[in-house]
Design a protein around this motif. Sequence first.
Motif, mmCIF file in Angstrom:
data_model
loop_
_atom_site.group_PDB
_atom_site.id
_atom_site.type_symbol
_atom_site.label_atom_id
_atom_site.label_comp_id
_atom_site.label_asym_id
_atom_site.label_seq_id
_atom_site.Cartn_x
_atom_site.Cartn_y
_atom_site.Cartn_z
ATOM 1 N N UNK A 66 0.948 -1.220 -0.061
ATOM 2 C CA UNK A 66 -0.150 -0.162 0.084
ATOM 3 C C UNK A 66 0.885 1.214 0.020
ATOM 4 N N UNK A 67 2.081 1.287 0.719
ATOM 5 C CA UNK A 67 2.962 2.184 0.703
ATOM 6 C C UNK A 67 3.396 2.583 -0.696
ATOM 7 N N UNK A 68 3.673 1.542 -1.474
ATOM 8 C CA UNK A 68 4.294 1.698 -2.700
ATOM 9 C C UNK A 68 3.206 2.543 -3.650
ATOM 10 N N UNK A 69 1.923 2.185 -3.399
ATOM 11 C CA UNK A 69 1.021 2.932 -4.229
ATOM 12 C C UNK A 69 0.725 4.157 -3.718
ATOM 13 N N UNK A 70 0.866 4.391 -2.541
ATOM 14 C CA UNK A 70 0.569 5.949 -2.180
ATOM 15 C C UNK A 70 1.590 6.771 -2.598
ATOM 16 N N UNK A 71 2.991 6.161 -2.465
ATOM 17 C CA UNK A 71 4.108 6.970 -2.901
ATOM 18 C C UNK A 71 3.878 7.499 -4.638
ATOM 19 N N UNK A 72 3.113 6.362 -5.267
ATOM 20 C CA UNK A 72 2.961 6.860 -6.627
ATOM 21 C C UNK A 72 2.049 8.063 -6.703
ATOM 22 N N UNK A 73 1.019 8.077 -5.852
ATOM 23 C CA UNK A 73 -0.008 8.968 -5.934
ATOM 24 C C UNK A 73 0.734 10.318 -5.647
ATOM 25 N N UNK A 74 1.603 10.207 -4.525
ATOM 26 C CA UNK A 74 2.457 11.493 -4.057
ATOM 27 C C UNK A 74 3.368 12.030 -5.172
ATOM 28 N N UNK A 75 3.497 11.314 -6.073
ATOM 29 C CA UNK A 75 4.656 11.603 -7.168
ATOM 30 C C UNK A 75 4.097 12.197 -8.305
ATOM 31 N N UNK A 76 2.870 11.584 -8.804
ATOM 32 C CA UNK A 76 2.220 12.076 -10.100
ATOM 33 C C UNK A 76 0.773 12.827 -9.923
#
Length: 474
Positions: A87-97
């Motif tokens: 879930x953290x990886x997914x949330x980091x993608x949201x933060x990036x894009x």
Amino acid sequence: MDKLLCDELVQEIFQRLPPSTSSSVSLVSKRWLYLYRTSKTSLSLRLTPHDYTIPSLSSLLSHYPFLSSLSLLLPPDPTTTKSTTFADHLLLLVSSFCPQLHSLRFLAGPVSLSSLTSLSAACTQLTYLCINLSRPLFLMWILNFPSLKELSILVCNGEGLEQAVDVNTEYGFCADDDSDAELGLESLCLSGIGADDWGLGWLWRSCRKLKKLQFRSCEGIGDGGSFSSFVRCLQGVQEVELRTCRTIIDGVLVKLAENCDSLTSLLVYDGGSREGLLRFFSQSHCNLQKLDLRLPLDLKNDHLLAVAMNFRSLSSLKLQSCCLVSGEGLRALGAAVSSGLEELALVNCDVVEREPGLLSTLGQNFRQLRKLDLSYNEMLVDKELASMLVSCNYLVDLRLRGCKGLTNAAMVSVFKSCKYLENVDIIRCCGIQAEAIEFFVLNSPQLRQVQVEQSKISDAAKTWASHKFIEAVA
């Protein structure tokens, strides 16, 4: 022809298209595909818990640079063991894009505090956030979201203790810290709080601007069984919802009665307390205007009599599956609040079928009704419905879903009495046939939406509906 329109105009057109047809424009050309993606400000995705999900999501989000609202849902899968890291990886993608997000609904598993810190640094304009958190609960990361107005937290078991302690120590806080802050939250929804959960005392002390408070499937309020901090947030609360919270409802209602004069709306579903409800209805000094109850075994006439005595400014009353209520309580309530009630729902309430003449009396009391919902009263007959509608001439919304005892004659009564009707729901009314629906649609000038099975809408009714911009919903 394509080149005659500038990019900004094409994007404006795309934004005004209905959702059912907007995606097809992306198939016209590469230019339109690009403009369609860059015009999108809202996106909702249902993910799968596989290794290729992360690169696929990364590629997808890179094509939508101007999202202001994003919803990501990852349904629980018992065959996988994805942890907080996924879930953290997914949330980091949201933060990036997605740096321009104002609204994020992220239900893809519990997230760590470090990923929330990254989100707060990237998405500084977030006003709405819905997330999963693991136990134990540490919530001081909310300070990093100064624009946040609405917060929804779903608590689940999982990893995260070590990370939580580290991050909170970094910011100089600990779980039992007595300090508080001034948060800007106006709406808070908590789901799955356990009886032994701690960590919310600081939150209650810091939420002094709350207007809406929701509890769902909670066995505690996150303060170790104490309500001492909880009362600090109640002073300006206007709306409270309690869904499946039998364990805490007594305590919450007592504190509301004692500390919340600003309350205007109360909802209690699936788990109440007869004594707690009666105490609240009898002792509260608030100006309650909306009351919504689904309490099959907890609501009785004495509750309605207390409401009639203490809340005469009610504008909306909704009762669902309230089997122990009789006509006596409803008549008393009708006489007390007759002048102001604009919305009434008696859904699956057998008193409607058990006491002939009740609807006629209520209709005479509630002549100013604008919305009426009698859904799932399967034995409701045409005569009883007509006796109420003849007094309710200002209805704009009527819901009769699942009323199997109604026939074509009911639609004639609706047509004669409800000249201002805009929305009607007659799905699963098996006694109402296509010819009655056609007559009603063709002769209701204010109608804007009808909910009915497609098989019951004749060609003539469909044609008329399309010309008059009437929406037919199955």
